[in-house]
Each structure stands twice: as C-alpha cells, then as structure tokens.
Scaffold this active site. Structure first.
Site, mmCIF file in Angstrom:
data_model
loop_
_atom_site.group_PDB
_atom_site.id
_atom_site.type_symbol
_atom_site.label_atom_id
_atom_site.label_comp_id
_atom_site.label_asym_id
_atom_site.label_seq_id
_atom_site.Cartn_x
_atom_site.Cartn_y
_atom_site.Cartn_z
ATOM 1 N N GLY A 11 15.096 2.088 -60.620
ATOM 2 C CA GLY A 11 14.163 2.418 -59.551
ATOM 3 C C GLY A 11 14.754 3.429 -58.584
ATOM 4 N NE ARG A 72 13.218 0.482 -65.053
ATOM 5 C CZ ARG A 72 13.903 -0.141 -64.107
ATOM 6 N NH1 ARG A 72 15.194 -0.364 -64.285
ATOM 7 N NH2 ARG A 72 13.321 -0.528 -62.991
ATOM 8 C CG ASP A 103 21.905 -5.434 -61.635
ATOM 9 O OD1 ASP A 103 20.934 -4.706 -61.890
ATOM 10 O OD2 ASP A 103 21.801 -6.668 -61.490
ATOM 11 C CB THR A 125 18.839 -0.877 -55.611
ATOM 12 O OG1 THR A 125 17.792 -1.851 -55.594
ATOM 13 C CG2 THR A 125 20.132 -1.547 -55.208
ATOM 14 C CG ASP A 127 14.986 -4.788 -54.863
ATOM 15 O OD1 ASP A 127 14.039 -4.482 -54.116
ATOM 16 O OD2 ASP A 127 14.869 -4.923 -56.100
ATOM 17 C CG ASP A 129 19.363 -6.193 -56.301
ATOM 18 O OD1 ASP A 129 19.967 -5.120 -56.067
ATOM 19 O OD2 ASP A 129 18.580 -6.324 -57.265
ATOM 20 N NE ARG A 171 9.340 -9.598 -60.044
ATOM 21 C CZ ARG A 171 8.078 -9.968 -59.872
ATOM 22 N NH1 ARG A 171 7.757 -11.251 -59.907
ATOM 23 N NH2 ARG A 171 7.152 -9.073 -59.646
#
Length: 319
Positions: A11, A72, A103, A125, A127, A129, A171
C-alpha cells in the site's frame, strides 16, 4: 557500490516520494547510479526499470502516493519468481536495493538479501503496524487526514444531534483509530487489540445526552465489527440517530505532513549510507528520536504493542 535500485511495494503511504527523493539524490551525490523500479516486485520481475537523475525527483517531496507506483506480485512469492528478480537485478548491474513498504515488502527484501543482493528496508505504511519502530512513514499524515474528517463530522453531528461511527483503516493494528480518536476528541474508540464493549459505548452516549451533549463520535478500526450492524445496535439501545462514515483509501492520500517528510528524508539518506558501507538485510527504525538499523528478520517478527497508557487516557478524558 556502483548502482542502487529503489522500489515501493504494498500500500502507498504519504512520504514515500520524500524517501525516493532522498535515496536518489544521496546516491547521485556519492557518484552512484540510481535505478527506479516501477510497480514494486512485479515491475522488477518484468524489468520495468529506468535510470533516475536529479530532475527525476524534483518537486515531489510534498506529493502523496509514489511516483514509482506500487503493485502486488503473486509471481515473486514463488521461488521461480525470486530467481527471476535476482537475475534482472544482475542484468541491470544493480548492487544494492532500497525497498519502501511494510512487512510483506520486507519479506521480499530479506529473500533478495539472502540471495546476495544488498538490501535496506524503509518502513512506509499508514497503519503503523510495524512494532520494531516508533512510527512508520505516512502514519502521522493519516492521523492528520482522519482528524480533519472527524472535526467536520462533529460539526454536522452536533447540528442534527446524532452519533457518528467513523471507520478507519487498521485491520490488525488500532493505532490509526487510537491516535486520531484522541487527537479529535472522540468519545469512543474501538480497536482490534481490545474487545468491543457495547455497554460502555451506549452508557457513555446516554450520560452525554443527560447533560445536553449533542454529538457522539465513535472511531472504529476496520474489521473489529460491522459498522452498520453497530449503528443499528446503538440506535436501538440509546434511541440516538446514528450515521456511518467509512473513510477508506482517502486516508492513504494527501500531501505528507512535515514530520513524515523529515523522517522519510532522513531514512532515505541513511539507507544509501548503509549500502555504501556494504551493509545488508537491514530495516531502518526511529527509536527515541534516532534513526537506527535493525535486522529485517527482527523487524518482521516484532509485533506492534498497544500503547496502553494512551488507550487508558482516552477513556479517562472522554467521559
């Protein structure tokens, strides 16, 4: 180190372009050729590669997205695809590779590093995360975007005396919901790290109504629950008209905030320095305000921990 390649994968995140700019110009400053790889590992496998120069990255530090594109690649997951990527890098004379992403992108970088290609990862990213670093590039810009949207929703919610559920990305990691919720004064924050407490949410709405509160903002991390079912439950229990706003991919776009531009520039510069030193298999992190290299394997395996103090504080100041 004669030639460095750079790709963005997964992303997109605000600040990627600032990192691309820093890598490109640091490489050129040190007399190293820089090759841009379009559309991530998919572009690498297909040889979608071009030489970049100083002008290639002019006027991009303030732009969101990525000028290299991202995609992707199911083929790169295979051993055959990985060997093909390695051979392409050899064909273009690329000695080192800088990978921008999360990751999943790092796992690809680790594969290439194990095959003999010197690689450095830069965390990009929204996120946030990746547990090995204090923050990822793009996260704070996403917080700005979400906070601005919530401020606007608060205005209309107050005008109509409504509650509003705002679904944000994240998520498996609730940092966007938590940090933007605190920054925008949300009354309730629902994240995957903690079980949804309907009683706490509805009780807070009822208490607010009794003291004349006209709005109630609920920030929901995607995947925790179904927002439209949550809306109906809140309306049934409290009697308060409730709306749903799903922000979606707007959170990924926009001009990066100054912090993300600065972090991306520092990490891009550091990545090239590490490659010049002959280092490989590393991911850059910001820890206590400093940019430090961490083994990619450690970076991928370190799970993000909830900022419990911030979560507890959010509950205390949103009564």
């Amino acid at each position: 180190m004669k030639t460095i390649g750079i790709l963005t994968s997964g992303g997109d995140a605000p600040g990627m372009n600032a990192a691309i700019r820093a890598v490109t110009r640091t490489a050129i400053f040190n007399g190293i050729r820089i090759m841009g790889i379009r559309f991530g590992y998919d572009g690498l496998i297909n040889g979608n590669i071009y030489e970049m120069n100083v002008s290639s990255v002019a006027d991009i530090i303030q732009r969101g997205g990525t000028i290299l594109g991202s995609a992707r690649s199911s083929e790169f997951i295979t051993e055959r695809g990985q060997k093909k990527a390695y051979n392409i890098l050899q064909d273009f004379g690329i000695d080192g590779l800088v990978v921008l992403g999360g990751d999943g992108s790092y796992r690809g970088a680790e594969v290439l590093s194990n095959m003999g290609i010197k690689t450095i990862g830069i965390p990009c990213t929204i996120d946030n995360d990746m547990g090995y670093t204090d923050s990822t590039i793009g996260f704070y810009t996403a917080i700005d975007t979400v906070s601005e949207a919530i401020s606007k929703l608060r205005d209309t919610s107050s005008s109509h005396g409504r509650a509003n559920i705002v679904e944000v990305m994240g998520r498996h990691c609730g940092d966007i919901a938590l940090y933007s919720g605190v920054a925008s004064g949300a009354e309730s924050i629902i994240i995957p790290e903690r079980e949804l407490d309907m009683e706490a949410i509805t009780s807070k709405i009822k208490r607010g109504r009794k003291r004349g509160k006209l709005h109630h903002i609920i920030v929901l991390a995607e995947g925790v629950g179904k927002p439209y079912e949550l809306k109906e439950d809140i309306k049934r229990i409290t009697g308060v008209d409730t709306k749903v706003t799903i922000l979606g991919h707007v959170q990924r776009g926009g001009s990066p905030c100054p912090y993300d531009r600065l972090l991306a520039s520092e990490m891009g510069n550091k990545a090239v320095q590490l490659l010049i030193e002959g280092q490989s298999g590393l991911a850059l992190a910001t820890i206590n305000g400093k940019i430090v290299p961490v083994p990619i394997k450690e970076a991928v395996e370190t799970k993000r921990e909830l900022n419990q103090e911030l979560y507890d504080m959010a509950g205390e100041i949103s009564i």
